[in-house]
Design a protein around this motif. Structure first.
Motif, mmCIF file in Angstrom:
data_model
loop_
_atom_site.group_PDB
_atom_site.id
_atom_site.type_symbol
_atom_site.label_atom_id
_atom_site.label_comp_id
_atom_site.label_asym_id
_atom_site.label_seq_id
_atom_site.Cartn_x
_atom_site.Cartn_y
_atom_site.Cartn_z
ATOM 1 N N GLN A 281 -10.801 9.867 -0.942
ATOM 2 C CA GLN A 281 -10.745 9.018 0.255
ATOM 3 C C GLN A 281 -9.896 7.764 -0.003
ATOM 4 N N THR A 283 -7.514 7.512 -2.159
ATOM 5 C CA THR A 283 -6.123 7.956 -2.274
ATOM 6 C C THR A 283 -5.539 8.248 -0.894
ATOM 7 N N ALA A 284 -6.325 8.940 -0.064
ATOM 8 C CA ALA A 284 -5.829 9.278 1.281
ATOM 9 C C ALA A 284 -5.539 8.007 2.070
ATOM 10 N N ALA A 285 -6.371 6.987 1.892
ATOM 11 C CA ALA A 285 -6.159 5.739 2.633
ATOM 12 C C ALA A 285 -4.863 5.058 2.187
ATOM 13 N N GLY A 288 -1.881 7.289 3.000
ATOM 14 C CA GLY A 288 -1.691 7.394 4.447
ATOM 15 C C GLY A 288 -1.009 6.165 5.018
#
Lengths: 439, 176
Positions: A281, A283-285, A288
């Protein structure tokens, strides 16, 4: 006003206005690109092209190391392995003035070699080491300064997500840029350690001798180093070794590095599904945020080029009869100035469409330029009042540490980074020696 | 009523972000398997996954699409707030409205042009020819969907701004 000047004012001026009224960076570029594509790329056809270019901008293999490098650091931190690494380094470093501050710098350097996220390094060291240093009577400026400074160095030492982005957007070799950051990063780490020792020798009250600390002997002293620090560093060795030897692309190195970090956590029984989810999460943030700005902003450079603004600005700059060094120095000063106000991704998006054609027109070594660009971005992380790492430290430091002390704490480290920038400017070999030796 | 809707929509966006996390993990594993297969001869298995690069870059795009609306909900799309912090809070709050209105317009325009691009690609039968041959509209179609989701979230964001203190938001300012 000629048409290219009008286009430059509209695109650059318009984006500056929208940025400063607080619109999210990605939406700022999307708004300007919609107007620019309509005006300069043929109305509706230009808008359709804008949609296609936006999709293509992030459907790019060269950008895949960004989330994977960030994931390496996130796994290390969320599994608690970082704490073991700090313990390993702390047992080794003894009888040094300002011992814990030195431990923070050395630990930060090791984390930098595994993590691609500066904020993760600073937050981790800040939450783990700052309370210990303050409890042992370290002055707040000596306790906070080294942590913020080494957090910024994370951007120079590979793996670094922002270095991948710089390489991808500028067309500079990502592998050479990653390797080019190693030497300046290590030089800064050594300079920080020497500064801490000198500072505490001159004013011993800044860091009381930690008589309460347990001093381990023999194998007990070395065991955590061999058990945790060395395996961690071996991940860096594999990633950078494979990259330098040309065995794997930056993407493949990043994926192998992230996978190795998960295996490392499994072997040391630090892995949990919850930790993996939090790492993913996080990393995705971070990824992104970066990738959505790229999606919104990539066409910006194309529109500047189509409208003639890029060419006009390049001719304006190169036609001033200034020396190459003066122009490069001017660009660096502009980056440092921008670093006070805007974030690193926006810095790249705003300046690269203008800077890179100038760099090519002047025949400047792109690796040299790229490494100096990285040092300027690293400085931006530390410059008051909005440097990200100052804010991160404010978030993790206890209330007794004042914001003024945090600002004051980074001053010597900003000075050393400026000296490094000057050194790379006058001695390009500091940045280019290693990439040339390997590549 | 609107709070319940907003809360349910937030859960939808969080679910989409979780899908992005799963794609990220899968992307890492595909690249690792490709590298291992290329360098280690495993009987019965191919020497590498020829489609690995292409699928990975498509996954990167899908991760971006899946997390973008979730990041907007969390106020994590970074911005420069130096001016908003320097001016009177009420004026900054009004500028937030200006920014939100322009961003909402951008989302709607992008959703529209994304739909047009995907539809014209579908009608013309355009294909992407790399290792795999895929219809171009497959890649184009998530774009308008996500921009519609962003537009809806932008409306909820404005509703939250309307109810909030007359001051600038505390959104993220950096991703480093």
């Amino acid at each position: 006003m000629s048409s290219w000047q009008l286009a430059a004012w509209l695109m650059l001026g318009g984006s500056a206005v929208l940025l400063f009224i607080g619109m999210p960076v990605a939406f700022t570029f999307i708004a300007i690109n919609i107007v620019g594509a309509w005006l300069y790329m043929g109305g509706e056809a230009g808008l359709a092209q804008l949609a296609r270019s936006s999709v293509n901008s992030v459907t790019a293999f060269s950008l895949t190391p960004i989330p994977l490098f960030v994931l390496m650091g996130e796994i290390l931190f969320h599994t608690g392995l970082a704490l073991k690494v700090i313990e390993g380094i702390e047992r080794l470093i003894r009888r040094v003035p300002g011992r814990l501050a030195v431990v923070a710098v050395v630990s930060g350097t090791v984390f930098s070699a595994i993590s691609g996220s500066t904020i993760a390094t600073t937050a981790m060291l800040g939450s783990l080491m700052l309370p210990v240093m303050l409890a042992r009577g370290y002055h707040p400026t000596l306790a906070t300064g080294p942590i913020m400074a080494i957090g910024a160095v994370d951007m120079l030492i590979p793996p670094s997500a922002l270095t991948v982005l710089l390489g991808s957007l500028s067309g500079i070799s990502i592998s050479k840029l990653l390797i080019g950051g190693v030497m300046p990063g290590i030089v800064l780490s050594i300079a920080f350690v020497l500064w801490i020792i000198l500072r505490v020798r001159l004013t011993p009250s800044l860091a009381p001798h930690d008589g309460g600390a347990v001093m381990y002997q023999g194998w007990e002293r070395w065991q955590p180093f061999f058990a945790y620090v060395l395996p961690c560093l071996s991940i860096f060795g594999v990633v950078i070794g494979a990259l330098a030897a040309g065995w794997a692309t930056p993407t493949e190195c990043a994926a192998l590095g992230a996978f190795a970090t998960i295996v490392f956590a499994l072997i040391y029984r630090a892995f949990s599904w919850d930790a993996l989810l939090r790492a993913l999460q996080g990393t995705a943030a971070i990824s992104g945020i970066i990738l959505f700005i790229i999606l919104g902003a990539t066409t910006f450079a194309q529109i500047l080029s189509f409208s003639g603004a890029s060419n006009g600005l390049v001719q304006l700059i190169t036609g001033q009869n200034l020396s190459t060094d003066a122009i490069v120095a001017g660009m660096m000063l502009m980056l440092i100035f921008l670093g006070v106000f805007v974030d690193q991704v926006s810095m790249m998006m705003i300046t690269l469409p203008i800077f890179m054609p100038v760099v090519q027109a002047l025949g400047v070594d792109p690796i040299w330029f790229g490494v100096m660009f990285l040092i300027c971005m690293q400085l931006g992380l530390l410059l008051p009042p909005h440097g990200l790492l100052l804010m991160t430290m404010r978030g993790v430091a206890p209330p007794q540490v004042t914001t003024g002390q945090i600002f004051l704490a980074v001053v010597p480290y900003v000075g050393m980074s400026l000296l490094l920038l000057a050194a790379v400017f006058w001695l390009p070999q500091v940045a280019t020696w290693l990439p040339k030796l390997i590549g | 009523m609107i709070d319940r809707l907003s809360s349910a929509y937030g859960r939808l966006l969080a679910g989409l972000a979780l899908a992005g996390c799963a794609i990220l993990l899968a992307m890492m594993l595909i690249i690792v398997v490709d590298v291992l297969l290329r360098n280690l001869a495993v009987p019965g298995l191919p020497r590498g996954l020829a489609w690995s690069n292409e699928i990975s870059e498509l996954m990167l795009y899908l991760i971006t699409m899946c997390v973008a609306p979730w990041l907007l909900r969390r106020g994590q799309h970074i911005r420069v707030d130096i001016v908003l912090r320097a001016i009177p809070p009420r004026v900054a709050w009004l500028l937030e409205w200006v920014g939100d209105a322009i961003a909402l317009g951008c989302c709607l325009v992008f959703a529209w042009i994304g739909t047009l691009a995907a539809w014209s690609s579908y009608v013309s039968g355009a294909v992407n020819i790399k290792t795999l041959v895929t219809p171009e509209w497959w890649a184009l179609s998530p774009l308008p969907v996500v921009f519609v989701l962003l537009a809806i979230e932008m409306v909820f964001r404005m509703q939250r701004l309307y109810r909030a203190e007359r001051a600038p938001r505390a959104d993220a300012v950096n991703a480093a």
